[in-house]
Motif scaffolding. Sequence first.
Motif, PDB file in Angstrom:
ATOM      1  N   LYS A  92       4.069  -4.501  -2.797  1.00 45.87           N
ATOM      2  CA  LYS A  92       5.277  -3.857  -3.338  1.00 45.87           C
ATOM      3  C   LYS A  92       6.121  -4.853  -4.120  1.00 45.87           C
ATOM      4  O   LYS A  92       6.541  -4.572  -5.251  1.00 45.87           O
ATOM      5  CB  LYS A  92       6.088  -3.279  -2.172  1.00 45.87           C
ATOM      6  N   VAL A 123       3.188   2.045   1.417  1.00 46.74           N
ATOM      7  CA  VAL A 123       2.069   1.330   0.790  1.00 46.74           C
ATOM      8  C   VAL A 123       0.973   1.055   1.822  1.00 46.74           C
ATOM      9  O   VAL A 123      -0.220   1.251   1.551  1.00 46.74           O
ATOM     10  CB  VAL A 123       2.551   0.010   0.139  1.00 46.74           C
ATOM     11  N   LEU A 175       2.357   3.047  -7.130  1.00 45.02           N
ATOM     12  CA  LEU A 175       3.439   2.667  -6.218  1.00 45.02           C
ATOM     13  C   LEU A 175       4.629   3.606  -6.398  1.00 45.02           C
ATOM     14  O   LEU A 175       5.211   4.112  -5.428  1.00 45.02           O
ATOM     15  CB  LEU A 175       3.876   1.221  -6.481  1.00 45.02           C
ATOM     16  N   PHE A 183       9.355   1.485   2.294  1.00 49.58           N
ATOM     17  CA  PHE A 183       8.484   1.294   1.129  1.00 49.58           C
ATOM     18  C   PHE A 183       7.174   0.637   1.599  1.00 49.58           C
ATOM     19  O   PHE A 183       6.079   1.061   1.223  1.00 49.58           O
ATOM     20  CB  PHE A 183       9.144   0.396   0.079  1.00 49.58           C
ATOM     21  N   ASP A 184       7.331  -0.420   2.448  1.00 54.37           N
ATOM     22  CA  ASP A 184       6.151  -1.125   2.964  1.00 54.37           C
ATOM     23  C   ASP A 184       5.239  -0.159   3.714  1.00 54.37           C
ATOM     24  O   ASP A 184       4.016  -0.195   3.575  1.00 54.37           O
ATOM     25  CB  ASP A 184       6.554  -2.236   3.953  1.00 54.37           C
TER      26      ASP A 184
END
Length: 635
Positions: free
Chosen positions: A288, A255, A317, A251-252
Motif C-alpha cells: 500500500k 490488501v 489498490l 487499508f492494510d
Amino acid sequence: MAQLLQIHEPGATPEPGTDEAPLAVGVDLGTTNSVVAIGEDAGVRVLRDENGIGLVPSIVAYAADGSAIVGELARRLMLDRPEAVVGSVKRLMGRGIADVKTLAGTLPYQLVDGDGSMGTGGRMARVVVAGHVFSPVEISAEILRALKERAEMQLGRTVDRAVVTVPAYFDDAARTATRDAARLAGLEVLRLVNEPTAAALAYGLDEGAEGIYAIYDLGGGTFDVSLLNMQKGVFQVLATGGDAALGGDDFDHAVAEHFLAQRRQQRGDEPLAVADVKLALMTGRIAKECLSTQKWGEWTLNIGDVPSLHRFDRPALEGLLDPLIDRTIHICRQVLDDAGVDPADVQGVVLVGGSTRVPLVRQRVGELFGREPLSDIDPDEVVAVGAALQAKALTRGSETLLIDVTPLSLGIETMGGIVEKVIPRNTPIPVARAQEFTTYQDGQQAMAIHVVQGERELVDQCRSLARFELRDIPPMTAGAARIRVTFAVDADGLLTVSALETTTGSEQKVAVKPSYGLTEDEMAQMLYDALQHGAEDMRLRVLSEARVEAKRVLVALAAALAVDGDLLTDEERQALDAQVAAVETAIAGEDRDAINAAVEELETLSRPFAERRMDRGIRAALSGRELKDFEAAGR
Ligand code: ADP
Ligand code: MG
C-alpha cells in the motif's frame, strides 16, 4: 590533529548551561506513530534517527524483567513475540475496562481492571504484557521517554519540557492521563494542544486570513475531521467527527485479504497461523505505501515455506480502498452539515496523517471541498511541527500564543437532575466563570456539588466528572444562602471547581480528577444526542422543574403543618391532605400542566391557613419581646 570529541557517561546527560535559552520540544503522541520536533530560529526541525526517519512507531516491547524497547525495534518483535509487545495504547488512555471491552476484539492483548491507584475517580484498564501488568499511562511514558532521549541526543542537552498534542475529542480523563504519562517520563507539559489545532498552526493559519478551515486526519487506526473557525488568533472547534476504527490498518487489511484470496485461487485452502495473517498484513502495508508513489509492484508472501508472488497496481489498490475512503468523505459531509457549513465556505483544507499520502485520498478530499488541500508539510509530521511552534512560543515569548477552546460544556447539577451550564462548549481557554446558587430547604447546612460535562439538559445523560460537598453553610431559610461556584479551566483544558458560601466565607475547592472512562464514540454520541434531543430535553427539563417546584411547596406546607397544624379545623385539614395527595399523584405523572394546576389548587386551598399563621406569628413576635430587647436594639 583532529579534535577529540567528548562523550558523556551512559545515562548522564549534560546539564543545561545557564546561558542557554529555555527550550521545550513539541510531541505528537500518536496511536500508530509518534514524532518529536524542536522550534529553532530557522524554523522547526523534526528530530530524526540516523537513517533520517522522524517517525517512532508507538509500540513498546517488554523484556521479562520489565525493561522496555520502543519504536521500530519493538515493531519487528511483534511477529516473533506478540505476547511481549503492545501497540495502539493511546486508545486506552483515560478509559475504564468497561469502555474498552468493545474494543477488546481489535486489541491483541489482554486487559485487566485497574486497581484504582492511577486516579481518584476510577480505574483505568491495564494491559497484561510479558507477564507484567502495566497501565496505559506507564506504557505511554515509555514512548515519551524514548522521544525525550532522542531529543537529548540530537540537541546535546537536557530536555524536560514539552508541548504534547491530543485529539480534539479527548476528554478530561484522557488529557489528564496524557499529562501523567509525560510527568512519568520526566517531561513537564507546558501545554496540551488539540491535534487539528497544531496542524493549523504548522501552516501558520493563525497568522493568515480569518475563516473556516477543515483538518482531515487519517492515521493508522483512526479518522478525525475537525472544522476550525479561526478568528483573531483563536481557533474555535466548530464541529468534529470521525471513526475510531477506520484508518490505514483497514487499508492494510483490504490488501492482505486480496493477496490471501489470490493465494487461495492458486493453491486452494490452506491452514493459516496467526503469524501468517500478521505477515500478510505487513506485506499489505508495504505494498500500500509503495503504491502511493509507484504505479505497480510485485510482492511475495512466504507462508508455510511456500512463496506466492503477487503483482499489484494502483488501480487495483484504489478499487479496494474506495469504499473505505468513501466512509471518510461521508463523515466529512455530516460534520459540515452539523455545523451548517457549505464546503465552498471552507477557506483551506489541511491533510494530516500518514494515510493521506494515498493519492486517491487527496483526490477525493480535494473534490469534496473544491480546492487543493494543503500538504506541503509532511502529513505525518505536521502535528509535531505545530506543537514545536507552540513550544517555542511558550518558552521564548511570542505574540501568537495559541488559544484553544473547551470541547464540551461544563456544568453543575441543580434540583431535579437538571444541568446548569457554567462554561459552554467552545469557550476560549483559559477561562474562569462563576455562578451563584442557593439552598433548597430551610436550615440546609450542606450542599452537594456535582460537576458534569456534556451538552444535554439532564444530568443522567451527561458525564459525571466529580462530586463534592460544601459544608458549614449557616442555617438560613431556603433561598437565602448565596453559594458562588467558580469553574476555572486552565490552558490545557483541565478543570478546577470551587464553591464559596459568601456570607460566611466557607469554601471548598477540588481539582476535578475525572472518573476514567468515556470512549470517543460516547463523546461523539453525546454531542450528536444533544442535537437530536434538544426538543425532548426541553420538555423533560420543564417537567422536572415543575416537579421540583411542587415538591418544594409540599415540603414547606408539611413544615408549617407540623408547627401550626392546630390552626385548622378537621374539615380544612382533610381537604388540604386530599389536595396534597393530588399533587403527589401529579408529580408521579408526566404532565407538567397537571402538576402546575394541582399545585395552584393547593396554594389556593392553603391561603387561609397561611394568613392565620402570619397573624399568629406577628402576635408571637410582639408579645415575646421584652423591654430589654428594645433597649439592646436602640443602643
Ligand atoms: P497515527 O496518527 O495513528 O499515529 P500516522 O499519521 O503516523 O498515524 O499514520 C500511520 C498510517 O499511515 C499507517 O497506516 C501507515 O501505513 C500509513 N502510511 C504511511 N506512509 C504511507 C504512504 N506512503 N502511503 C500510504 N499510507 C501510508
Ligand atoms: Mg496522528
